[in-house]
Design a protein around this motif. Sequence first.
Motif, short mmCIF file in Angstrom:
data_model
loop_
_atom_site.label_atom_id
_atom_site.label_comp_id
_atom_site.label_asym_id
_atom_site.label_seq_id
_atom_site.Cartn_x
_atom_site.Cartn_y
_atom_site.Cartn_z
N GLY A 34 0.83 -1.20 0.00
CA GLY A 34 0.00 0.00 0.00
C GLY A 34 0.86 1.25 0.00
N GLU A 59 -12.27 4.25 4.95
CA GLU A 59 -12.19 2.91 5.56
C GLU A 59 -13.40 2.68 6.48
N ASN A 69 -5.67 -6.32 -2.25
CA ASN A 69 -6.64 -5.77 -1.29
C ASN A 69 -7.78 -6.74 -0.99
N ASP A 99 -8.54 -2.03 2.69
CA ASP A 99 -7.92 -0.86 2.06
C ASP A 99 -8.88 -0.18 1.08
#
Length: 285
Positions: free
Chosen positions: A64, A112, A192, A205
């Motif tokens: 990430g 998120e 992800n 994510d």
Amino acid sequence: MKIAVRPIPLLLALATALAGCGSSQAGQPAVAPVPSGLPLTGAEAERFLATAEVVDLEKYESKGITHPRRAILSDGGLTLRAVFKDIDTTHDREQLSTGQWLLNLRDSFKHEIAAYRLDQLLGLGLVPPCVERRVEGNIGSLCLWIEGSMTEAERARAKTVPPNVAAYNDQMHDIKLFMQLTWDTDYNNVANILVGPDWKLYKVDSSRAFRQTETLRREEALTRFRRSTLQALESLTRESLDAALGPWLDKRQLEGLWTRRCRLLELARERVADQGEAAVLYDDP
């Protein structure tokens, strides 16, 4: 997995629902033993994330680009890991892995939390529990770690075959729907998608999701739909959506999300009309 064919009234339900629609977690050093997969869920998980002591916070190896950190939390009886992310910025111009350029790309920890709240509204169980919390003076998202998991990218590289391929593929259809509903810019990033030890899939994510765009990203990729998810989308009201996600998304993001919800229901109706329910719809396992 055998799909029970239900009578056509679902088409009418989808049509009715359109009323009101207008214009990784990589690298896992050993900690105290905890249950594999998602150790806590729902209100219990949220309470733990909000109140347990943060006994350690560290950077970890991740693909990430938002520099998440891994937290170790303890309430005196249970010690669990979580991901802390405090990024909240807008990129004027950003290029995706596909080569596409996006303007005003917002990358925020708030997304998120919004992803988790939306997942809860729809009853999907794809997004790990996540809360807002101040850690070391910074406000961010704190999301529970999936223990013993691997990424879908790792599974594919190892050529590991799920024990129930049909059920696994159904979960992938759930993931695709959720990522298009949230207009996740990392749609093509299979790092992800986490595969739990029981072969349950999770979506992590989402900080670059929730674009204001009102169109779906890739309609051609949405070919099958879970009945319970469509029913949850049908039952969702704009008022309940705004109440649940309003603290994390702005007005234009909410409008885009609602319009995409409407298009998803319309698309499902079109698919069923063209191909029949047996080919398009599937049930919970």
